[in-house]
Each structure stands twice: as structure tokens, then as C-alpha cells.
Design a protein around this motif. Structure first.
Motif, PDB file in Angstrom:
ATOM      1  N   UNK A 196      -3.402  10.827   5.417  1.00 13.43           N
ATOM      2  CA  UNK A 196      -2.719  10.341   4.228  1.00 13.43           C
ATOM      3  C   UNK A 196      -3.421  10.786   2.952  1.00 13.43           C
ATOM      4  N   UNK A 197      -2.619  10.981   1.902  1.00 11.79           N
ATOM      5  CA  UNK A 197      -3.186  11.175   0.579  1.00 11.79           C
ATOM      6  C   UNK A 197      -3.928   9.898   0.184  1.00 11.79           C
ATOM      7  N   UNK A 198      -4.996  10.017  -0.594  1.00 15.85           N
ATOM      8  CA  UNK A 198      -5.807   8.840  -0.939  1.00 15.85           C
ATOM      9  C   UNK A 198      -5.002   7.685  -1.517  1.00 15.85           C
ATOM     10  N   UNK A 232       4.129   9.704   3.356  1.00 16.08           N
ATOM     11  CA  UNK A 232       3.234   9.592   4.498  1.00 16.08           C
ATOM     12  C   UNK A 232       2.876   8.147   4.816  1.00 16.08           C
ATOM     13  N   UNK A 233       2.602   7.366   3.794  1.00 13.60           N
ATOM     14  CA  UNK A 233       2.280   5.959   4.010  1.00 13.60           C
ATOM     15  C   UNK A 233       3.430   5.196   4.623  1.00 13.60           C
ATOM     16  N   UNK A 282      -1.239   1.269   3.851  1.00  8.41           N
ATOM     17  CA  UNK A 282      -1.356   1.161   5.302  1.00  8.41           C
ATOM     18  C   UNK A 282      -2.432   0.150   5.681  1.00  8.41           C
ATOM     19  N   UNK A 283      -3.549   0.173   4.981  1.00 13.39           N
ATOM     20  CA  UNK A 283      -4.621  -0.770   5.280  1.00 13.39           C
ATOM     21  C   UNK A 283      -4.196  -2.209   4.999  1.00 13.39           C
ATOM     22  N   UNK A 284      -3.326  -2.417   4.022  1.00 17.51           N
ATOM     23  CA  UNK A 284      -2.819  -3.767   3.771  1.00 17.51           C
ATOM     24  C   UNK A 284      -2.052  -4.288   4.978  1.00 17.51           C
ATOM     25  N   UNK A 285      -1.306  -3.414   5.639  1.00 19.29           N
ATOM     26  CA  UNK A 285      -0.566  -3.819   6.836  1.00 19.29           C
ATOM     27  C   UNK A 285      -1.532  -4.287   7.917  1.00 19.29           C
TER      28      UNK A 285
END
Length: 268
Positions: free
Chosen positions: A190-192, A162-163, A198-201
Motif C-alpha cells: 500500500x501507499x503510505x 489499494x486500501x 487498513x490498520x484501523x480495521x
């Protein structure tokens, strides 16, 4: 990602600097006949170049609708929306041309399952923007490399986590070199353990100078990445300001109530 000439967002982020990239004036949106349900009520908003505006609020507060109105996926009932000073809600505006300047990533990845990652990313540049295949593929491979997916160009979406699929969706949105990027709850599905990648992107895009409006329930991330936080409640922007002030010293009682519940749930 680095802010160099080779950055995937450096050129588009530099365009049209001066006034706000996005401006909303008294935007109102209702659903139902006779204005039955007011979803956005007299919303004013300014998003400067190279900044990140984060929308927070409970589900149903109007965050997603605000983003959909920005991309003209929803028609507003009153007010005006401007992109680099041009009124895009003018009935004479070319909606398709506007959407070519705005990238959108939703919580659902919406990748074409029968297409490879490379084809998913290059479809719009080739079909909509008229970019030659070789140029579109070069751009796509550069984006994939920068998003940590350099070896995935030939894969199909169902072979990815998913990520990874969400990062492909971000690459697809960036492939058209948008002036503005809208992110709508992109980690909600997304799974935890996949949320962080994704947040790093998004952090990297901020460092590159990408102008973004983000709707999210990730309060810690919002506090970290935002230049401006807007708290929506019942379609109204009740409070806005720097993240340190909104999260640390909220002025409106409803904002304090919302954040207290977030803290009690261990999400801030």
C-alpha cells in the motif's frame, strides 16, 4: 465494530474458549532436497483466544512461512500444529475443512477482477460453506458496512484504491466466520497514506475479540495492537513476550540489533 450479538466476529471468537486457539510444537520446515535450507527451526507457539500475536523480524526470517504452514499451504517436516486442540498436521486431517476455519489475508489482494466486490466476498461462503446466496450477501453487506465500504458492493476491484481492495480482502476472509485470522504483511503493497485505513480495521477486529496472528513490518502498530510479540530470526523464535517488554527491554542481542536498526530508520 462493537462486541455485540451483531458483531461479525463475536460468534466465531466465542467458540471453543479454554485452551489456545493455535498451538505449535517443535515445528520444522525446510526447503530443498536433503533439508538444504531450514526456514522454521523447532518453533513453539501458543495463541490464546481473543488475542493478537504479532510476528516481527527481517525479511526471510520465516514469518510468512509460519503463517503458510498454519493454513496448511506449506507442509511441515517435523513437529505438530493444533487448532483448538485438534492436530491439523496429522496426515489424516482434512486440509480443506481446516482452511474453512482459518481466514487468511496476504499482502497481495488476490481479488477476482471480473467479479464485483459482493461476489468476491460471497463466493467462498456459497461454494465452500454451502451458505444460501441471500444469507451470504446479507453477511457480506454487513461486513462492508462495518469496514467503511457500504456503498461499494457493486464495484469492481479496479475501481477501488489499494486500501479499499485490502479491506475487501479482509471482509472476504471474515465472511467464512473463521476461528483464526492470519494477516501476512497486509500493508506492504500500500501507499503510505493508505496504510492507516487498513490498520484501523485490524484495531477494530482486536476490539471485537478476533484471534489473530499478524506478520508485519509496522513496528509502531505491532507495539500498539499485540498481546504477544515474537521476534523471528533465521527461522527461530529468538524472543517473545508482551510488546512493552520486547520493544522496551529486549533480552536477546539480535533483537536489540534489529530494533536499533528499526529506530534508526524512523520506523519505531
Amino acid at each position: 465494530m462493537s462486541t455485540t450479538d451483531g458483531s461479525p466476529v463475536a460468534a466465531e471468537a466465542a467458540a471453543g474458549d479454554g485452551g489456545p486457539v493455535l498451538r505449535m510444537e517443535s515445528v520444522r520446515k525446510t526447503y530443498g532436497r536433503g533439508g538444504g535450507t531450514v526456514v522454521l527451526r523447532d518453533v513453539d507457539l501458543e495463541v490464546p483466544p481473543h488475542s493478537v500475536t504479532v510476528l516481527i523480524g527481517a525479511s526471510g526470517s520465516g514469518k510468512s512461512t509460519l503463517l503458510r504452514c498454519t493454513n496448511l499451504l506449506e507442509e511441515i517436516d517435523d513437529g505438530a500444529i493444533f487448532l483448538d486442540g485438534e492436530e491439523i498436521t496429522d496426515p489424516r486431517a482434512d486440509a480443506d475443512a481446516v482452511r474453512r476455519r482459518i481466514g487468511v489475508v496476504f499482502q497481495a489482494y488476490n481479488l477476482f477482477p471480473h467479479m464485483s466486490v459482493l461476489d468476491n466476498i460471497t463466493l467462498a461462503p456459497r461454494r465452500v460453506h454451502g451458505v444460501a446466496r441471500a444469507e451470504a450477501e446479507e453477511r457480506a453487506r454487513e461486513l462492508l458496512e462495518r469496514l467503511g465500504l457500504g456503498g461499494r458492493a457493486g464495484e469492481y476491484p479496479d475501481r477501488l484504491s489499494g486500501g479499499q481492495q485490502q479491506r475487501v480482502a479482509i471482509a472476504r476472509a471474515l465472511a467464512g466466520r473463521p476461528r483464526l485470522l492470519l494477516l501476512d504483511e497486509i500493508t506492504a503493497a500500500l501507499d503510505p497514506e493508505l496504510v492507516g485505513e487498513v490498520l484501523r480495521v485490524v484495531r477494530d477486529l482486536k476490539e471485537d475479540g478476533m484471534t489473530m496472528v499478524i506478520a508485519t513490518h509496522e513496528m509502531g502498530f505491532a507495539r500498539e495492537v499485540a498481546d504477544q510479540v515474537c521476534f523471528l530470526d533465521g527461522g527461530v523464535v529468538l524472543e517473545r513476550g508482551a510488546p512493552g517488554r520486547v520493544f522496551g527491554e529486549p533480552e536477546h542481542p539480535r533483537t536489540r540489533q534489529f530494533l536499533q536498526r528499526i529506530i534508526e530508520a524512523g520506523r519505531l
